[in-house]
Design an enzyme around this catalytic site. Structure first.
Site: not given
Length: 635
Positions: A215, A337, A343, A350
Site C-alpha cells: 500500500h 527543467s 531538477k 515516465e
C-alpha cells in the site's frame, strides 16, 4: 548476390535474409547536424543514449502544428502515410516470393532457369529497397504489387509467372507472419538481456537492504536484489509467453490461395522449411487467410509486458524522488527543467509508463477491428498493421531503454537504511521512507511465536508495543526489556536481537524469500533459465561467420545486415561478435567491407553487463562507407 544466378538445382538458389527491425531505416540518412543545446544544460554533463533521444522526441508528432493554414491534398497525405506501413515488409515479401518461386519449380510451373531469373531479379529489388533507391509509383497499390511491378521491369514477362496460384490474401498473411516472427525474436533477445542485467545486479548488490512496501507504506525488510528479482520474475513470464507464441506466429499461410487452396499443388511443407516457419503450415486454407490471432496475441504480449515495465518504472520514479532518494538515474536517461536548474526528471521511466497505456489501447483497437469481420480475408485487416508495428516497436524500444536505465542506475544504500537526508531528520517525516524499527513489529510477534505463544495473540502483543512506542515518542527498538515485559512476560534480554534488519530479511529463508541465500538461489535459477532459453535467430546476423552449435547462440547483441547469404540458420556467439568487431579493419570481416544498405548496432557500454553492451543505437553504413564499431561510455 543474385545479379547472375548459376545454373544449379533449386536447393542452391540464394534467398534474401533480412532483419525486420532495421527495415524502417532503409531510407537515406540526413547529414549530421550540430546538436541543438538542451534547454536544461548546466548540471547535466553525461551523454544521452541515442535511443533515448528518439524515445523522448515529440517533434515527429508536434511538427504537424507548424503551419495548419497550408493546404495539403488529403488524398496525397493519406497516400504518403501508407508508405511506411507497406515498406516495413518489403524484405519479407521478397523472401516469400523467392521461396514460392522455388516451390513453383518443384510443381513444374517454372523452369529452373526461370526461377533463377526471378530470384535474381528479386535480389535486385531488395538491393534497391536496402539502398533507398526503390521508386514507389502511383500504381503501386501495396508492397506486393510494387515488388512485382519492379520485378517485371527488371526481368521481363517471366516475372508475371510468379503470382501463379498465389493470392495477395495468403501473400500478405505470410509477409506479416515472417516480419512478426523475426521482430519478436529480436524483442525476445532484448528482453532476455534486460532480465540478465537485473539478475547480475541482484547478485552484485545482494547485501543491500531496503524497505519493502505494501500500500506504498513501509512493511518489511527486503533486499534490493530481492526487489530486482521480483521484476525479473515478471519479465521471465513475459519471455515464456513469447516463447510459446512464436511457433503460432511462424505458421505458413502461403499456398492457401485466396481462400480455397492452391490448384498447382505447391509443396507447402517445402515453403515452410525454406522460410523457417517453425510452426509448420496453417491446416485450413480459409482460416489461413482469415486468422489474425497471432497479431492479437503479439499485442497482448506487448501490452502486458509494458504493464510490468510500467510498474517497475513507477517504483523507480518514486524511489528516485527527493523524498526517497534510494536511486538516481544516469544523465543518459533523465532530463532537466527549462526553468528549475535543480531538477532531474526520470523522463525515460515516465515515457515507459505512458507508452504502457497506449499499447493497451492498441490491443483494444485490434480486437475491435477483428470482431466484426466475416470469414476469410477482409480489407479491415490492413488497419491492424499500424497498431502491430507501433506496439512491437514501442515494446522493443521500452525494453532497450529499460536495460539502459537499469544498467546505469546508481543506488544509495544509506538512504535505504536511514530514510531521509540529514537536513530533514528533525522533521516528523524522519525514518518514514527508509528502514525503520516499526517495520520489525512482525519480527517482534514472531519472537513470541518461537516461545510457543499463538500468533494471533502475539500479533496483538506486538501491536500494543507499537502503541507504547508511539505514546512515549520513541522508536519501537528503543523500548526497554522491562517495558516489553509489562506487555507480555515471555520477553527476555535476547529480544534485542529482533532489531537487526539483516537478520529480519535472512529469517525469510524459504524458497523465493528475502534471505541472501534464497536471493542467490533465485539468481542461479534465473541464469539457468536464460542459458536454456537463449534465442536462436531465424538468420545469422553476420556474414562470413562460421556456423556454431545451438548452445552458443549469440542471443543479445545482433549486428544488423540488410542482405544475408545462403548459409542457412547459423548464428554468432557473443565471443564471435566480439571477434568480428575487433577485426573490423580486417578484409576477412564483413564489417570492414560494408555494402550499401548494411546496418549494425553500435554498442553503448553499461555498468552491469558482463557482455558487450546494455543498450543500443542504430548506425547506418552508407554506400561505400566504412564501419568503425566502438564503445561509447555513458556518464
Amino acid at each position: 548476390m543474385g545479379s547472375q544466378c548459376p545454373k544449379v538445382n533449386t536447393n542452391n538458389i540464394k534467398t534474401v535474409r533480412l532483419t525486420p527491425m532495421a527495415a524502417a531505416a532503409t531510407e537515406k540518412s540526413a547529414p549530421a547536424e550540430e546538436a541543438t543545446p538542451k534547454l536544461w544544460g548546466g548540471r547535466f554533463t553525461g551523454k544521452v543514449d541515442p535511443l533515448m533521444e528518439k524515445f523522448n522526441a515529440s517533434l515527429p508528432l508536434d511538427k504537424r502544428m507548424w503551419a495548419e493554414d497550408i493546404r495539403v491534398d488529403p488524398l496525397m497525405e493519406k497516400f504518403n502515410a501508407s508508405l511506411p506501413l507497406d515498406k516495413r515488409m518489403w524484405a519479407e515479401d521478397i523472401r516469400g516470393s523467392q521461396a514460392y518461386a522455388k516451390a513453383l519449380v518443384k510443381a513444374g510451373i517454372l523452369t529452373q532457369e526461370e526461377a533463377e531469373t526471378i530470384v535474381g531479379g528479386l535480389d535486385k529489388v531488395a538491393s534497391e529497397w536496402a539502398s533507398g533507391t526503390f521508386v514507389v509509383k502511383a500504381g503501386d497499390e501495396d508492397i506486393h504489387t510494387a515488388n512485382e511491378r519492379r520485378l517485371t521491369e527488371l526481368v521481363g514477362a517471366v516475372g508475371g509467372k510468379l503470382h501463379t496460384g498465389r493470392s495477395r490474401n495468403d501473400q500478405v498473411a505470410t509477409d506479416t507472419r515472417l516480419w512478426l516472427f523475426a521482430a519478436l525474436t529480436e524483442v525476445r533477445g532484448s528482453l532476455q538481456e534486460l532480465i540478465s542485467v537485473a539478475t547480475n545486479r541482484a547478485e552484485a548488490e545482494a547485501d543491500v537492504l531496503m524497505p519493502g512496501f505494501t500500500h506504498l507504506q513501509q512493511a518489511q525488510t527486503v533486499r534490493w536484489g530481492h526487489w530486482l528479482m521480483s521484476h525479473a520474475s515478471a519479465w521471465q513470464r513475459d519471455d515464456m509467453r513469447l516463447r510459446d507464441l512464436l511457433p503460432r506466429v511462424a505458421t505458413l499461410p502461403l499456398g492457401s490461395g485466396a481462400l480455397a487452396g492452391n490448384p498447382f499443388l505447391v509443396d507447402r511443407q517445402f515453403i515452410a522449411r525454406e522460410l523457417g516457419m517453425v510452426g509448420g503450415v496453417c491446416p485450413n486454407s480459409m482460416d489461413a487467410v482469415s486468422d489474425r490471432d497471432f497479431v492479437a496475441e503479439s499485442l497482448f504480449f506487448a501490452a502486458l509486458h509494458l504493464v510490468h515495465l510500467s510498474r517497475w518504472a513507477e517504483d523507480l520514479i518514486i524511489y528516485s524522488s527527493g523524498l526517497f532518494g534510494f536511486v538516481q538515474c544516469s544523465d543518459a536517461y533523465a532530463t532537466g527543467s527549462s526553468l528549475m536548474p535543480q531538477k532531474k526528471n526520470p523522463d525515460a521511466l515516465e515515457l515507459i509508463r505512458g507508452k504502457a497505456g497506449k499499447l493497451q489501447g492498441n490491443l483494444a483497437g485490434v480486437m475491435a477491428v477483428l470482431k466484426g469481420t466475416p470469414t476469410t480475408y477482409n480489407k479491415d485487416f490492413q488497419e491492424a498493421w499500424e497498431l502491430m508495428f507501433d506496439s512491437v516497436d514501442a515494446a522493443h524500444d521500452c525494453i532497450r531503454i529499460a536495460t539502459g536505465v537499469l544498467s546505469t542506475l546508481s543506488i544509495n544504500p544509506d538512504r535505504m537504511m536511514k530514510g531521509l537526508s540529514a537536513d530533514m531528520l528533525a522533521t516528523d517525516l524522519a525514518e518514514y521512507l527508509g528502514l525503520s524499527a516499526d517495520m520489525l513489529a512482525t519480527d517482534l510477534a514472531e519472537y513470541l511465536v518461537r516461545k510457543g505463544v499463538p500468533f494471533r495473540e502475539t500479533h496483538h502483543v506486538s501491536g500494543a508495543a507499537v502503541k507504547m512506542a508511539e505514546d512515549t515518542g520513541v522508536p519501537l527498538s528503543s523500548l526497554s526489556v522491562a517495558q516489553l515485559q509489562s506487555i507480555h512476560p515471555l520477553f527476555e534480554d535476547d529480544v534485542v536481537k529482533v532489531w537487526d534488519f539483516s537478520a529480519s530479511a535472512d529469517a525469510r529463508d524459504t524458497e523465493g524469500g528475502a534471505s541472501k541465500r534464497s536471493l542467490l538461489e533465485q539468481v542461479a535459477k534465473m541464469r539457468a533459465y536464460l542459458a536454456a532459453e537463449q534465442v536462436s535467430y531465424p538468420y545469422c546476423k553476420l556474414e562470413n561467420c562460421e556456423p556454431i552449435g545451438p548452445t552458443a547462440v549469440q542471443a543479445s547483441f545482433p549486428v544488423e545486415q540488410a542482405v544475408r547469404g545462403d548459409k542457412g540458420h547459423s548464428h554468432c556467439s557473443t565471443s564471435e561478435l566480439a571477434r568480428h568487431m575487433a577485426n573490423a579493419g580486417s578484409a576477412a570481416c564483413a564489417l570492414a567491407n560494408p555494402k550499401p544498405g548494411r546496418y549494425f548496432y553500435q554498442p553503448v557500454a553499461g555498468t552491469f553487463t558482463s557482455q558487450l553492451l546494455a543498450t543500443y543505437s542504430i548506425a547506418a553504413i552508407a554506400a561505400g562507407g566504412s564501419a568503425s564499431p566502438g564503445v561509447e561510455q555513458l556518464q
